[in-house]
Design an enzyme around this catalytic site. Structure first.
Site, PDB file in Angstrom:
ATOM      1  N   CYS A  77       1.070   3.499   4.415  1.00 26.31           N
ATOM      2  CA  CYS A  77       0.557   4.580   3.568  1.00 26.31           C
ATOM      3  C   CYS A  77      -0.544   5.401   4.221  1.00 26.31           C
ATOM      4  CB  CYS A  77       0.079   4.017   2.232  1.00 26.31           C
ATOM      5  SG  CYS A  77      -1.340   2.912   2.346  1.00 26.31           S
ATOM      6  N   CYS A 128      -3.926  -5.113   1.415  1.00 23.12           N
ATOM      7  CA  CYS A 128      -4.074  -4.172   0.303  1.00 23.12           C
ATOM      8  C   CYS A 128      -3.901  -4.892  -1.028  1.00 23.12           C
ATOM      9  CB  CYS A 128      -3.064  -3.036   0.431  1.00 23.12           C
ATOM     10  SG  CYS A 128      -3.219  -1.782  -0.870  1.00 23.12           S
TER      11      CYS A 128
END
Length: 365
Positions: A203, A104
């Site tokens: 997440c 990410c």
């Protein structure tokens, strides 16, 4: 009127990125807030599904309004799925343990979002990471240093920075002494997120159950198979390779006079290998997908300090160039549970500045 350049702050709705925005505003930057929309269409509980969820967007919007800065939401859903989620699934299919935060940061925040920031006319992208970006005059290179708060330091997940990315990145929380200070600043700024808990989950995984996620996305990873010992003798059965990582003792339901741990995962045969604690000790490792920060590269052996997981102290080792851009690392003392798919991050011998890093491919004794 602002006398400093424009900076886009990646606002996740948490206290860290919110305080980063407030600190840069205090320092005179022209601050814009952007929250990335990365939650997936299959996610039904978007209100509180972690970083960059709908709930996070609402918190970020309120913080931006309190600070008096513009706030935008940008859709990175498909890009995030391609670069982070697909890799996460693929690594588990191959019996490896991935680190989605590394990808990410590498692809989404400091590549795609930085590019968007520059398209908006911003000179910098800022985040709430605990790390320091500095320029090394002697080497004429940008460097990544550990945060002053070593307990919160996040350099382990940031080793993929390129020189152009570092040049245009700000991380104001690298100079904060502890998380209590961050929360105190948030209270001074009147931010409602000052006591918001830190996110501890992946997440894109609802409820933090990554195995439930994999059961839907890669059902082959939750199929029962054999547990064998280091001689190849069958000792029991497992529930699926997704439930296991190197060094794990939980779910090793095998009768033994000594504790047994996962020492190997073979996705092709759907087999878990177990052994004693000594079987987990490795003399070194091979890593690929290498990125250099503090140096342009190496052409011979180099003493370093190495980390092979987030929550560990760096240990002495020597790294040498391998084939096709890979690295061969030998520890001064054998290390426990070297895990393929996790990151090797190399620090200078003072343990402060990141030299570079790579992805662990295999360990050796």
């Amino acid at each position: 009127m602002s006398t400093k350049p424009t900076v886009v702050v990646a606002m996740s709705g948490g206290v860290d990125s919110s305080v980063a925005a407030g600190l840069l505003l205090r320092q005179g930057y022209n601050v814009l807030g952007i929250t990335m929309q990365i939650w997936q269409e299959s996610t039904t509980q978007t209100k509180g599904a972690g970083c960059c969820s709908l709930g996070a967007v609402e918190d970020a919007r309120r913080v931006a309004a309190k600070l008096g800065i513009p706030h935008y939401v940008m859709n990175f859903r498909e890009f995030f799925a391609e670069k982070v989620i697909d890799n996460f699934i693929s690594e588990y299919k191959n019996g490896r343990t991935p680190n989605p935060c590394v990808n990410c940061n590498r692809y989404v925040k400091f590549d795609a979002l930085l590019s968007k920031a520059q398209d908006l006319g911003a000179e910098y992208l800022a985040t709430g990471h605990y790390a320091r970006v500095e320029f090394h005059e002697d080497r004429r290179r940008w460097t990544l240093r550990r945060a002053l708060d070593h307990d919160k330091d996040q350099t382990y997940a940031l080793y993929h920075f390129t020189q152009p990315e570092l040049e245009h990145t700000l991380m104001p929380l690298g100079l904060v002494t502890n998380k209590a200070e961050t929360r105190a600043i948030a209270e001074e700024l009147g931010l409602l997120v000052s006591n918001k808990p830190d996110s501890q989950e992946i997440c894109f995984v609802q409820g933090g159950s990554y195995t439930d996620f994999l059961a839907d996305a890669a059902p082959e990873t939750v199929q029962p198979g054999d547990i064998v010992d280091t001689t190849g003798k069958r000792r029991g059965s497992h529930d699926g390779i997704a439930f296991y990582t190197i060094g794990q003792r939980k779910r090793v339901n095998v009768g033994s006079p000594i504790p047994l741990y996962v020492v190997g995962i073979d996705a092709k045969t759907n087999t878990i290998t177990v052994g004693g604690n000594d079987d987990l000790l490795e003399e070194g490792l091979i890593a690929d997908d290498v990125n250099w920060i503090g140096l342009a590269g190496i052409d011979g052996p180099l003493p370093i300090m190495a980390k092979i997981r987030y929550n560990m102290d760096a240990v002495p080792a020597v790294v040498s160039p391998g084939e096709n851009g890979s690295l061969i690392l030998k520890f001064d003392q054998a290390q426990r549970a070297v895990t393929p798919g996790q990151s090797l991050v190399m620090y200078e011998d003072n343990g402060d500045s990141v030299i570079g890093g790579g992805t662990i491919q295999q360990a050796f004794k």
